[in-house]
Each structure stands twice: as structure tokens, then as C-alpha cells.
Design a protein around this motif. Sequence first.
Motif, short mmCIF file in Angstrom:
data_model
loop_
_atom_site.label_atom_id
_atom_site.label_comp_id
_atom_site.label_asym_id
_atom_site.label_seq_id
_atom_site.Cartn_x
_atom_site.Cartn_y
_atom_site.Cartn_z
N THR A 175 0.86 -1.18 0.00
CA THR A 175 0.00 0.00 0.00
C THR A 175 0.89 1.23 0.00
N ASN A 176 0.28 2.38 0.05
CA ASN A 176 1.06 3.62 0.10
C ASN A 176 1.89 3.73 1.37
N THR A 177 1.50 2.97 2.39
CA THR A 177 2.18 3.11 3.70
C THR A 177 2.91 1.85 4.12
N THR A 178 3.05 0.89 3.22
CA THR A 178 3.79 -0.33 3.58
C THR A 178 4.85 -0.65 2.52
N ALA A 179 5.96 -1.20 2.99
CA ALA A 179 7.05 -1.67 2.13
C ALA A 179 7.30 -3.14 2.44
N ASN A 180 7.87 -3.85 1.48
CA ASN A 180 8.31 -5.22 1.73
C ASN A 180 9.76 -5.21 2.16
N ALA A 181 10.07 -5.87 3.28
CA ALA A 181 11.44 -5.96 3.79
C ALA A 181 11.81 -7.42 3.94
N ARG A 182 13.02 -7.75 3.49
CA ARG A 182 13.50 -9.11 3.70
C ARG A 182 13.70 -9.34 5.19
N SER A 183 13.31 -10.50 5.65
CA SER A 183 13.24 -10.75 7.08
C SER A 183 14.61 -10.84 7.70
N GLY A 184 14.82 -10.05 8.73
CA GLY A 184 15.95 -10.06 9.64
C GLY A 184 17.31 -10.41 9.11
#
Length: 815
Positions: A175-184
Amino acid sequence: MATPRLRRLIAAASLPLAVAATMAALPSTANALSSDVVISAVYGGGGNSGATIKNDFIELANLTGNPINVSGWSIQYASAAGSVFQMTNLSGSIPAHGRYLIQQAAGAGGTLSLPTPDATGSIPMSATSGVVALVTAQIPLVGCGISCSTAPNVKDLVGYGATANVETLAAPGLTNTTANARSGAMIDTDNNSVDFTAGVPKATNSAGTTVTADDPGGPVDPTPGSVRIHDIQGAGRISPIVGQNVTNVPGIVTAVRTTGNARGFWFQDPGADADPLTSEGLFVFMGTTSPTVVIGDSVLVSGRVTEFRPAAGAQALTELGGTINTVKLTSGNALPAAVPVAFPDAYTKSGALEAQPLEPSSYVLDWLETHEGMRVTVNQDTRLISPVNTEFNELWVTLKPGQNPTPRGGSVYTGYDDQNSGRLMILALNGAPAANVGSTLAAGTTGPVDYQSFGGYVVQATQLGAITEGGLKRQKVLPPKKQGDLSVATYNVENLAATNPDAKFARLAEAVVNNLGKPDVLALEEIQDNNGATNNGVVAANETVAKFIAAIQTAGGPLYDWRSVDPNDGTDGGEPGGNIRQVFLFNPARVTFVDRAGGDANTAVSVVRERPTSNQVSLSVSPGRINPGSDAWASSRKPLVGEFLYDGDKQLFVVANHFNSKGGDFPLSAAVQPPVRGSEVQRLKQATEVRDFVQDLATKSGGAARVVVLGDLNDYQFSPVLQTVTGNGTLLKTLIDTLPADERYSYIFDGNSQVLDHILISPAIKGYSYGVVHINAEFSDQASDHDPQIIRILTGCNIDPLPTRCLPGSPVVDE
């Protein structure tokens, strides 16, 4: 086992809930795993309505300890349904264990600028779905359709949202307020859905400057939020608010972990709710960042609720991850009272545990889950059922001392339906002294309940009870009663290579001479090539074997001769580069090896009848390998077969084995019960190959062939694998079954004394003595993680009824 026993602290950060209650299998991965540079974050909502950060961005991570030059590389983007990639060229380097930030198009809104980018493009990325590829060239991707992850020069690829152009399955839609980040810990499994979690946008450049959308300066409000730890834990195994961000959750710090790449702390709410199913404790995952809090701090913690599943099939650990913000209110507070550990009789129920209600008064795994993250204490003296692993400060105790005890203090594993429910794993956060099986751990061990990939639930002990050594003695083999007796032994020497320290060779050699009594034939498993784990094409093991033979002589043993077959490079599994194989050592003064030329890595040994009407048989090649071209042996050791003569002209066929390991099997504490034994499939094929070969020996010899099948079969005496290889006991006898039930073990794993190593014999071998020589598995100071086994074939025993000296017995005694 095929590789050394691996025990680690949690090595990966919080992953999204990747496995549903049914643990459905996912499609196979698409591309080679990236072990150096990966895409670590993608965000396409920059400057859009509601966004804080002004620009879209892509972040890379260097997983290695050295800088990596990305000059000449590119980052490429395509829409979810498109096949046209837009490209941004990269230059410069990513620091060791650092990040690299690529800024893309800006929107009309937002208030927060990115840190100084390392590369700048103008690509307007989708805020919901798209495809990002890291390419080691500056040539646009063309014509790869929905399989761009396997296209030439593609280093890594992330498909997010509604796209089929992915690694296995898509990462979450954004969404406009979420990004995907690779886990830890940046683990790359080539499954975008597992590797990425959607959350608050966070971007870091190569200088280490970080901007987080909801964290310009960290929380400063000292007011507790509305969510408590028991709300996060919920009354089941999976948090009812998994994936949500929570703010200012209150609690008292009860334990801290400051080493490894799973650093963090446990905290607990001193004000418990009325529900016994909801835990009051929680782990806060901080990756490689050491926490600044100490035990006794009263804190407010903000972060994202996650479920970390440390291995395939494992249960999930509820924790706080993502961007962690901690407000310390006061220090020196009293800790919540530790709950005494009180295990029910049954270990677990069947089925998908995450879909069933918790029953802590009935099942051990449920009791542990309802106390996940909470302080518990062992308020009774307990017995060590594994040696202390001083490298990782691990030990196992039993809370039920009368449950399947071995004579030497362990807990024997008797079957798949009896997991020994009294077992408890303890990890001493402040270190643990060396101690052997049978030692006593005094009452008082205290710490929070955690969950790890191998041992499952574990108490992370901030306080360890005193350990009193139990005086366990190593064992040895008695001298033979008759000169003509023939001794044959098997020993897994755990990745022995010429490059190993002399001390390891000396320890192993001392065992061969003093504990095994200089066996006439010794089958060795896990002999590596001359340069060990160095992966440079070397497969010969002559230097490794020569060093071992010399060490045996120095220890007072005979001058052994040896036979083996070098494998093809990189084809037989084990430690990469090691090229492990089986080797026969034999004493030429006591036994003759029958050499028959032609055996090599690719030639199958066969049984030859000397004359059409004769039962006299021989091998086509000796030494040889059983059907090495069969897919049963893919990436696994091939059995080594040799023909020997002893006591004049008595013929003996020996088959040395090392079946594929149990790696990949689900743990005993798996989320679905009973656990999946996936590795068993290949071992069943291997068992069939060996059985068919032995059956051919039996058929062509009219049952007269003396055959010893031995080695590390990596399975239990009650397993389908052993039933297969022995022909349900009609073709071969499983000698471990001739021992008392409480003595059937040669290895310890997860606190269970169990059988992986075996000696099996054909009916033509009448009189014998047999035993397991306990010198390693029960001791902190080990030369190997396996105990050797030995059979002594007794002379004058080919008559019925058997003379008294020919009746089965054990030649093994304590030192």
C-alpha cells in the motif's frame, strides 16, 4: 549422520507466517540462492496519499564480510503484468554487511526525504504490485516472460502483490504506507512469500543512515499502550494480531541475548490476565543489534507482531520484530515469579497443532506453548540425558527420571510414539561447564521459554543450577577368548581429513587400539579427501587414511592396510568439498583382502557364481560400490563392498554404508504431528539397493555367504528403513535388537539416546558376540559424535546346537 551435529541459536529473524495449519507444500524454488547480495526492501508508495516518505526506493544488502563492487550492475523494474523492464544503473560498492539504497520516482506528497541514495533513478514503481530484479549486467531483461528469476545475469528477483513473475510465490501486496522488507538475517530461500514481510517503510544507505516512516526519532511517550503481551500471545499458537504494529507494550525485562544474529530480549507483564492459555512473556527480536536494556528494566516496547518459524515443519515463535523502539521507564524492578516446570504425561496430540485448542494440562508441547516467553524454573534435581555441549552451552535433562532410562543415565528412544515426554532442553545464557550423561543438575535453573529449530522449546537459562558430575566411564572391548575369532567394527569418525589437528587423529587412534581392541576389519564412515572442506576438485583420501594408520601405529596398534573407492567430485553429499566416503582398514596379519580389479566410482559390483552348479560366489570387483548410478544414491554416499578371507579360507563379505542423513525431517516438536520424515524416502531406496545385493549373495550362495552389513544407516532399529534392508529380519539380523532394550543406542540427539549406527549379519554367521562401545555420544569431550560398534565372529560355531561360547553376548565392559 552425514554432517556434524548442528546446533545454533536462532540464525534468522522473524519471518511471516509462511505455513498454514495444514503445512501445505509449496512449489519448488526457481533459482539458485543468493548468498552475497540480495534485494532487502522495495517500496512503491513514495509521495502517494498517506505516505510519509517522498520517494519510491529499492534497498540491497551485502550478506558477506567483504565489500562488494556493483559497478556494471543494474536494478530493473516491471509492472505486475508487464514484460518491459525499466533500468537504473548501479555503481560503487556495498560495504561489508551493509546496505545500498536506490532512490526512484517521487510522488506529490510525503514529508520525509530518503537518506542520501547510492544510486538514483526515475522509475515510478507501483504501490501495490510489481517486479524488481537485481541484474549483474546493464542490459534490459527481454523475453523472460514470467520466469525472469532464472534469466541470465539475474542475481535476485522480488515479485510483490498480484504478479506471477516471482521466485516461487509472490511477496505480500503493498500500500502507500507499507514496504516489503527481507526478514531479519536476510536468508534467501528463493520464495518471495517467505522471504519478505510487509511493514513500515524503512530505508538504509551505504553510509548506514536510516530513515523510517513512522520513527523520525523513536517513541518518547511513557504512557503504556492498549495492547498487552497476553493480547499478542493470544490463547492459541499463532498471535491473533500477527502482522500488526503495536505501540508501548509494557513489561519487565527478564533475559537478554547479546550475541549472534538473533539478539534481543525477553520481557514479561507482571500483571497476568485470568486466562491460563495466554502467555505473559514475549521475545523482542533485534537482529545483530545488541539491546541496551538489562534484566529488571521496566520498558515499553513498540514493534511488529511476527511469527518466526525457524525451520521447515517447526512451530512458530510469537515475537516482536520489525523496527523496535524501547522506552526504559525504571530499573532494578523485581522479576515476575517463575512458574515451576510441570510436564503432563503425554508429549503431544496428533494433527495440525496450530488449528487445535491448547490443552496444557494434557500435553507437554501445549504446556510449553502457554508459557512461551515466560520465566519458568526447574524446581527439582534432574539428570543430564545428553552431555553438555560447551560450544553452544546446551544440555538436556529429564524431568521424569524413570522414563526409559539407560543403564548409564540417558533416556532411550524406543519408538515413534514414545518421544520421552520428560525431556527438557536448557541453553545457559551465561555458559555451562562440561558434564556427561548421568550427571545431576541441581534445582534452580530459571529463564524464559523459547523455541528453536532443532530442540524445539528450550529454557534460556539466566540462572543454571549446579552440576555434579556422575562419574560416567568410557567402555572398552575385552580381549578375544580364541585366537581365530574375527572382529569387525564400524566407526563414524566425523569428517576426518588430513588437515585436521594431530590431536583428533590421536584420539580416534587411541579408541581403535584401546577401546575397540584393534579390530581385524574396521569400516570407517566420513573419511574426507586430503584437503577436507576445501572445494578444489581433490577427491583422493590417501593422505587422510595414511595419517590415521600412522596414528594407530603410534598408539600401539597394527600396521593396517586399507581399501576404498574415491567418489566423483561433489557427488556423495556431506560437508561441501569434503567428498566423504567409507574406507576399510584391515590387519593383513589377521585377514586377507581379496582384490578384484575394476572397481571405481561408476562401476557397479555384482555377485559372480564361480561355476553354474556351485554355491561358491565372489565379487565382480573388490572393493566395489553397489549400483552407484541409481538415483537412490544421488548426493549421498555409495556403499563400499569388500571380499575378505579369514581363519584360512573362510570367506566374508562386508558392506560398509552411510545412508543419507535425517536433514530436512521435521523436528519432534513439529507443528503437524506426527512429524514428517521426508529424508526417509531416499533411505528406503538405499535400503532396497543394499537388500537386493545381499539377497543376490544369499541366492547364488545357497544361503552360505557370510555377510556383514554395517555403518551409519541414519535410522532407527524400528524404522521402515531397517525393516527393508533386513528383509523384515529374514535376510539379515539386526544386532542392536539382541541387546537389552535399554542399551539400544549409539548416538544422542535432542536428549534421546537412539540408534543410527548398525551391524547386521546374515544367517550363515552362527556364533558371535556384539556390543556398542560407549566412548563418545555420552561425553562432553568427544572425538566423534557417534559411538562405534563391534562384532566378534567366533570360531568353531558352524554347528547345531551352538556351543556355550558361541551364544550371543557382549564383549564390552567399562574401562
